[in-house]
Enzyme design. Structure first.
Site, PDB file in Angstrom:
ATOM      1  N   ASN A   1       0.646  -1.116   0.019  1.00 48.58           N
ATOM      2  CA  ASN A   1       0.253  -0.028  -0.076  1.00 48.58           C
ATOM      3  C   ASN A   1       0.908   1.269  -0.049  1.00 48.58           C
ATOM      4  O   ASN A   1       0.318   2.426   0.231  1.00 48.58           O
ATOM      5  CB  ASN A   1      -0.909  -0.010   1.253  1.00 48.58           C
ATOM      6  CG  ASN A   1      -1.691  -1.182   1.205  1.00 48.58           C
ATOM      7  OD1 ASN A   1      -1.646  -2.017   2.146  1.00 48.58           O
ATOM      8  ND2 ASN A   1      -2.722  -1.325   0.486  1.00 48.58           N
TER       9      ASN A   1
ATOM     10  N   ILE B   1       0.965   6.941  -0.065  1.00 49.32           N
ATOM     11  CA  ILE B   1       0.219   5.657   0.950  1.00 49.32           C
ATOM     12  C   ILE B   1      -1.269   5.803   0.363  1.00 49.32           C
ATOM     13  O   ILE B   1      -2.017   6.542   0.222  1.00 49.32           O
ATOM     14  CB  ILE B   1       0.467   6.336   2.276  1.00 49.32           C
ATOM     15  CG1 ILE B   1       1.950   6.573   2.760  1.00 49.32           C
ATOM     16  CG2 ILE B   1      -0.300   5.336   3.372  1.00 49.32           C
ATOM     17  CD1 ILE B   1       1.618   7.566   4.002  1.00 49.32           C
ATOM     18  N   CYS B   2      -1.663   4.329   0.173  1.00 51.83           N
ATOM     19  CA  CYS B   2      -2.877   4.001  -0.022  1.00 51.83           C
ATOM     20  C   CYS B   2      -3.765   3.743   1.273  1.00 51.83           C
ATOM     21  O   CYS B   2      -3.728   2.880   1.865  1.00 51.83           O
ATOM     22  CB  CYS B   2      -3.174   2.762  -0.868  1.00 51.83           C
ATOM     23  SG  CYS B   2      -4.725   2.573  -1.668  1.00 51.83           S
ATOM     24  N   LEU B   3      -4.425   4.803   1.708  1.00 52.54           N
ATOM     25  CA  LEU B   3      -5.133   4.854   2.848  1.00 52.54           C
ATOM     26  C   LEU B   3      -6.267   5.359   2.748  1.00 52.54           C
ATOM     27  O   LEU B   3      -6.177   6.704   2.544  1.00 52.54           O
ATOM     28  CB  LEU B   3      -4.004   5.054   4.048  1.00 52.54           C
ATOM     29  CG  LEU B   3      -4.571   5.193   5.627  1.00 52.54           C
ATOM     30  CD1 LEU B   3      -4.720   3.520   5.926  1.00 52.54           C
ATOM     31  CD2 LEU B   3      -3.730   5.797   6.350  1.00 52.54           C
TER      32      LEU B   3
ATOM     33  N   ASP C   1      -6.466  -3.788  -1.515  1.00 48.85           N
ATOM     34  CA  ASP C   1      -6.699  -2.464  -2.417  1.00 48.85           C
ATOM     35  C   ASP C   1      -5.095  -1.805  -2.337  1.00 48.85           C
ATOM     36  O   ASP C   1      -4.626  -0.906  -1.714  1.00 48.85           O
ATOM     37  CB  ASP C   1      -7.425  -1.407  -1.179  1.00 48.85           C
ATOM     38  CG  ASP C   1      -7.705  -0.111  -1.992  1.00 48.85           C
ATOM     39  OD1 ASP C   1      -7.530   0.257  -3.064  1.00 48.85           O
ATOM     40  OD2 ASP C   1      -7.824   0.924  -1.032  1.00 48.85           O
TER      41      ASP C   1
END
EC number: 2.3.2.-
Length: 148
Positions: A77, A84-86, A117
């Protein structure tokens, strides 16, 4: 409005810092912070010290801060630019959230990646199909880049 809120969060952070994280402004610029995240002990990032930059938008807290890793990290992520994939940094952002909560969410993302994701599909695939290889690669990167 934004600077008042940022100042309050800074005071709260100094009074009650989240476990294994610290953060504060770079020089005199209240809208540009640097944070340090200690790799969680129950993760392959254990022992690492990860630098993260935080940029607050002028309409904070109505828009999320831009948060990015400066230290290279092997994670499904987090990409090579440090993005950052959050969800809480994007569509799940709420003005009720604070930098302290964001840092804690990033710490838990290090412990529990979300391979469904991913920002880096190859790492997500490795995480799902060969977790041992993922963990040993993440440990190697941590030793190489986060234990300077």
């Amino acid at each position: 409005m934004a600077s008042k809120r940022i100042l309050k969060e800074l005071k709260d952070l100094q009074k009650d810092p989240p476990t294994s994280c610290s953060a504060g402004p770079v020089a005199e610029d209240m809208f540009h912070w640097q944070a340090t995240i200690m790799g969680p002990s129950d993760s392959p990032y254990s022992g690492g010290v990860f630098l993260v930059t935080i940029h607050f938008p002028p309409d904070y807290p109505f828009k999320p801060p831009k948060v990015a890793f400066r230290t290279k990290v092997f994670h499904p992520n987090i990409n090579s630019n440090g993005s950052i994939c959050l969800d809480i940094l994007k569509e799940q952002w709420s003005p009720a959230l604070t930098i302290s909560k964001v840092l804690l969410s990033i710490c838990s993302l290090l412990t529990d990646p979300n391979p469904d994701d991913p920002l880096v599909p190859e790492i997500a695939h490795m995480y799902k199909t060969d977790k041992n290889k993922y963990e040993s690669t993440a440990r190697t990167w941590t030793q190489k880049y986060a234990m300077g």
